[in-house]
Design a protein around this motif. Structure first.
Motif, PDB file in Angstrom:
ATOM      1  N   THR A  47      74.989  44.266  31.429  1.00  0.00           N
ATOM      2  CA  THR A  47      75.582  43.847  32.691  1.00  0.00           C
ATOM      3  C   THR A  47      74.708  44.406  33.815  1.00  0.00           C
ATOM      4  O   THR A  47      73.821  45.240  33.550  1.00  0.00           O
ATOM      5  CB  THR A  47      77.002  44.416  32.827  1.00  0.00           C
ATOM      6  N   PRO A  48      74.932  44.008  35.067  1.00  0.00           N
ATOM      7  CA  PRO A  48      74.156  44.609  36.153  1.00  0.00           C
ATOM      8  C   PRO A  48      74.253  46.135  36.178  1.00  0.00           C
ATOM      9  O   PRO A  48      73.242  46.827  36.342  1.00  0.00           O
ATOM     10  CB  PRO A  48      74.768  43.986  37.409  1.00  0.00           C
ATOM     11  N   ASN A  49      75.451  46.677  35.984  1.00  0.00           N
ATOM     12  CA  ASN A  49      75.612  48.140  35.993  1.00  0.00           C
ATOM     13  C   ASN A  49      74.877  48.794  34.827  1.00  0.00           C
ATOM     14  O   ASN A  49      74.203  49.813  35.008  1.00  0.00           O
ATOM     15  CB  ASN A  49      77.095  48.529  35.953  1.00  0.00           C
ATOM     16  N   SER A  50      74.995  48.222  33.630  1.00  0.00           N
ATOM     17  CA  SER A  50      74.334  48.856  32.490  1.00  0.00           C
ATOM     18  C   SER A  50      72.811  48.723  32.575  1.00  0.00           C
ATOM     19  O   SER A  50      72.089  49.621  32.142  1.00  0.00           O
ATOM     20  CB  SER A  50      74.869  48.326  31.155  1.00  0.00           C
ATOM     21  N   LEU A  51      72.298  47.649  33.184  1.00  0.00           N
ATOM     22  CA  LEU A  51      70.860  47.529  33.399  1.00  0.00           C
ATOM     23  C   LEU A  51      70.389  48.595  34.391  1.00  0.00           C
ATOM     24  O   LEU A  51      69.379  49.262  34.164  1.00  0.00           O
ATOM     25  CB  LEU A  51      70.494  46.134  33.911  1.00  0.00           C
ATOM     26  N   ALA A  52      71.131  48.776  35.469  1.00  0.00           N
ATOM     27  CA  ALA A  52      70.791  49.815  36.451  1.00  0.00           C
ATOM     28  C   ALA A  52      70.823  51.195  35.804  1.00  0.00           C
ATOM     29  O   ALA A  52      69.973  52.040  36.086  1.00  0.00           O
ATOM     30  CB  ALA A  52      71.741  49.752  37.635  1.00  0.00           C
ATOM     31  N   GLU A  53      71.779  51.424  34.922  1.00  0.00           N
ATOM     32  CA  GLU A  53      71.862  52.715  34.230  1.00  0.00           C
ATOM     33  C   GLU A  53      70.689  52.921  33.273  1.00  0.00           C
ATOM     34  O   GLU A  53      70.212  54.039  33.108  1.00  0.00           O
ATOM     35  CB  GLU A  53      73.203  52.840  33.512  1.00  0.00           C
ATOM     36  N   LEU A  54      70.188  51.848  32.658  1.00  0.00           N
ATOM     37  CA  LEU A  54      68.989  51.960  31.821  1.00  0.00           C
ATOM     38  C   LEU A  54      67.780  52.372  32.663  1.00  0.00           C
ATOM     39  O   LEU A  54      66.971  53.196  32.249  1.00  0.00           O
ATOM     40  CB  LEU A  54      68.682  50.629  31.136  1.00  0.00           C
ATOM     41  N   ILE A  55      67.654  51.785  33.841  1.00  0.00           N
ATOM     42  CA  ILE A  55      66.542  52.098  34.739  1.00  0.00           C
ATOM     43  C   ILE A  55      66.672  53.515  35.281  1.00  0.00           C
ATOM     44  O   ILE A  55      65.718  54.283  35.300  1.00  0.00           O
ATOM     45  CB  ILE A  55      66.481  51.086  35.898  1.00  0.00           C
ATOM     46  N   GLU A  56      67.865  53.863  35.720  1.00  0.00           N
ATOM     47  CA  GLU A  56      68.108  55.148  36.390  1.00  0.00           C
ATOM     48  C   GLU A  56      68.259  56.294  35.406  1.00  0.00           C
ATOM     49  O   GLU A  56      68.088  57.445  35.763  1.00  0.00           O
ATOM     50  CB  GLU A  56      69.374  55.013  37.249  1.00  0.00           C
ATOM     51  N   ASP A  57      68.630  55.993  34.175  1.00  0.00           N
ATOM     52  CA  ASP A  57      68.870  56.983  33.126  1.00  0.00           C
ATOM     53  C   ASP A  57      70.076  57.862  33.436  1.00  0.00           C
ATOM     54  O   ASP A  57      70.149  59.013  33.010  1.00  0.00           O
ATOM     55  CB  ASP A  57      67.622  57.826  32.861  1.00  0.00           C
ATOM     56  N   GLU A  58      70.998  57.344  34.220  1.00  0.00           N
ATOM     57  CA  GLU A  58      72.280  57.997  34.505  1.00  0.00           C
ATOM     58  C   GLU A  58      73.208  56.978  35.138  1.00  0.00           C
ATOM     59  O   GLU A  58      72.793  55.867  35.458  1.00  0.00           O
ATOM     60  CB  GLU A  58      72.101  59.219  35.412  1.00  0.00           C
ATOM     61  N   ASP A  59      74.465  57.355  35.341  1.00  0.00           N
ATOM     62  CA  ASP A  59      75.456  56.445  35.908  1.00  0.00           C
ATOM     63  C   ASP A  59      75.081  56.029  37.327  1.00  0.00           C
ATOM     64  O   ASP A  59      74.466  56.792  38.064  1.00  0.00           O
ATOM     65  CB  ASP A  59      76.840  57.095  35.933  1.00  0.00           C
ATOM     66  N   VAL A  60      75.471  54.806  37.701  1.00  0.00           N
ATOM     67  CA  VAL A  60      75.293  54.316  39.062  1.00  0.00           C
ATOM     68  C   VAL A  60      76.655  53.928  39.613  1.00  0.00           C
ATOM     69  O   VAL A  60      77.590  53.689  38.855  1.00  0.00           O
ATOM     70  CB  VAL A  60      74.328  53.111  39.124  1.00  0.00           C
ATOM     71  N   MET A  61      76.760  53.867  40.933  1.00  0.00           N
ATOM     72  CA  MET A  61      78.036  53.544  41.570  1.00  0.00           C
ATOM     73  C   MET A  61      78.336  52.045  41.535  1.00  0.00           C
ATOM     74  O   MET A  61      79.452  51.638  41.270  1.00  0.00           O
ATOM     75  CB  MET A  61      78.040  54.041  43.012  1.00  0.00           C
ATOM     76  N   ASP A  62      77.312  51.237  41.846  1.00  0.00           N
ATOM     77  CA  ASP A  62      77.516  49.793  41.923  1.00  0.00           C
ATOM     78  C   ASP A  62      76.175  49.093  41.747  1.00  0.00           C
ATOM     79  O   ASP A  62      75.126  49.685  42.002  1.00  0.00           O
ATOM     80  CB  ASP A  62      78.115  49.427  43.288  1.00  0.00           C
ATOM     81  N   ALA A  63      76.220  47.839  41.325  1.00  0.00           N
ATOM     82  CA  ALA A  63      74.990  47.071  41.132  1.00  0.00           C
ATOM     83  C   ALA A  63      75.223  45.618  41.516  1.00  0.00           C
ATOM     84  O   ALA A  63      76.315  45.087  41.361  1.00  0.00           O
ATOM     85  CB  ALA A  63      74.536  47.155  39.676  1.00  0.00           C
ATOM     86  N   GLU A  64      74.167  44.992  42.027  1.00  0.00           N
ATOM     87  CA  GLU A  64      74.208  43.579  42.374  1.00  0.00           C
ATOM     88  C   GLU A  64      73.861  42.739  41.149  1.00  0.00           C
ATOM     89  O   GLU A  64      73.528  43.272  40.101  1.00  0.00           O
ATOM     90  CB  GLU A  64      73.214  43.304  43.501  1.00  0.00           C
ATOM     91  N   ALA A  65      73.872  41.439  41.311  1.00  0.00           N
ATOM     92  CA  ALA A  65      73.563  40.527  40.206  1.00  0.00           C
ATOM     93  C   ALA A  65      72.115  40.711  39.735  1.00  0.00           C
ATOM     94  O   ALA A  65      71.226  41.022  40.523  1.00  0.00           O
ATOM     95  CB  ALA A  65      73.780  39.088  40.643  1.00  0.00           C
ATOM     96  N   ILE A  66      71.913  40.509  38.453  1.00  0.00           N
ATOM     97  CA  ILE A  66      70.578  40.582  37.848  1.00  0.00           C
ATOM     98  C   ILE A  66      69.821  39.297  38.183  1.00  0.00           C
ATOM     99  O   ILE A  66      70.382  38.199  38.109  1.00  0.00           O
ATOM    100  CB  ILE A  66      70.682  40.718  36.313  1.00  0.00           C
ATOM    101  N   GLU A  67      68.545  39.457  38.545  1.00  0.00           N
ATOM    102  CA  GLU A  67      67.699  38.302  38.829  1.00  0.00           C
ATOM    103  C   GLU A  67      66.405  38.413  38.033  1.00  0.00           C
ATOM    104  O   GLU A  67      65.992  39.509  37.661  1.00  0.00           O
ATOM    105  CB  GLU A  67      67.364  38.252  40.313  1.00  0.00           C
ATOM    106  N   ALA A  68      65.769  37.282  37.805  1.00  0.00           N
ATOM    107  CA  ALA A  68      64.444  37.289  37.187  1.00  0.00           C
ATOM    108  C   ALA A  68      63.450  37.734  38.257  1.00  0.00           C
ATOM    109  O   ALA A  68      63.455  37.205  39.360  1.00  0.00           O
ATOM    110  CB  ALA A  68      64.088  35.907  36.674  1.00  0.00           C
ATOM    111  N   ALA A  69      62.635  38.719  37.936  1.00  0.00           N
ATOM    112  CA  ALA A  69      61.637  39.209  38.887  1.00  0.00           C
ATOM    113  C   ALA A  69      60.394  38.338  38.829  1.00  0.00           C
ATOM    114  O   ALA A  69      60.084  37.732  37.805  1.00  0.00           O
ATOM    115  CB  ALA A  69      61.276  40.654  38.558  1.00  0.00           C
TER     116      ALA A  69
END
Length: 75
Positions: free
Chosen positions: A13-35
């Motif tokens: 999900t957007p949150n779990s992708l952000a957590e993979l990048i950050e390597d810790e919990d995040v508060m909120d995340a926007e929609a995932i997009e193709a870079a």
């Protein structure tokens, strides 16, 4: 579930992708997009997600769908 994507063989999900990048919990995340870039390590597809690691910060992160590579716009 259109915001969910497959990264390294698992659905994120957007949150779990952000957590993979950050390597810790995040508060909120926007929609995932193709870079608009290729992974510098394997040449694979890269996803982009904007997220808030804390109440005072907003970060854009990138994660390869096929390998461990990730990066952020932090200086």
């Amino acid at each position: 579930m259109p915001d969910n994507r497959v990264v390294q063989g698992r659905m994120v999900t957007p949150n779990s992708l952000a957590e993979l990048i950050e390597d810790e919990d995040v508060m909120d995340a926007e929609a995932i997009e193709a870079a608009d870039r290729e992974c510098p390590e394997c040449g694979g597809d890269v996803l982009e997600v904007g997220y808030m690691p804390s109440v005072t910060a907003f970060v854009t992160g990138w994660k390869c769908q096929g390998c461990d590579w990730s990066d952020t716009d932090r200086e």
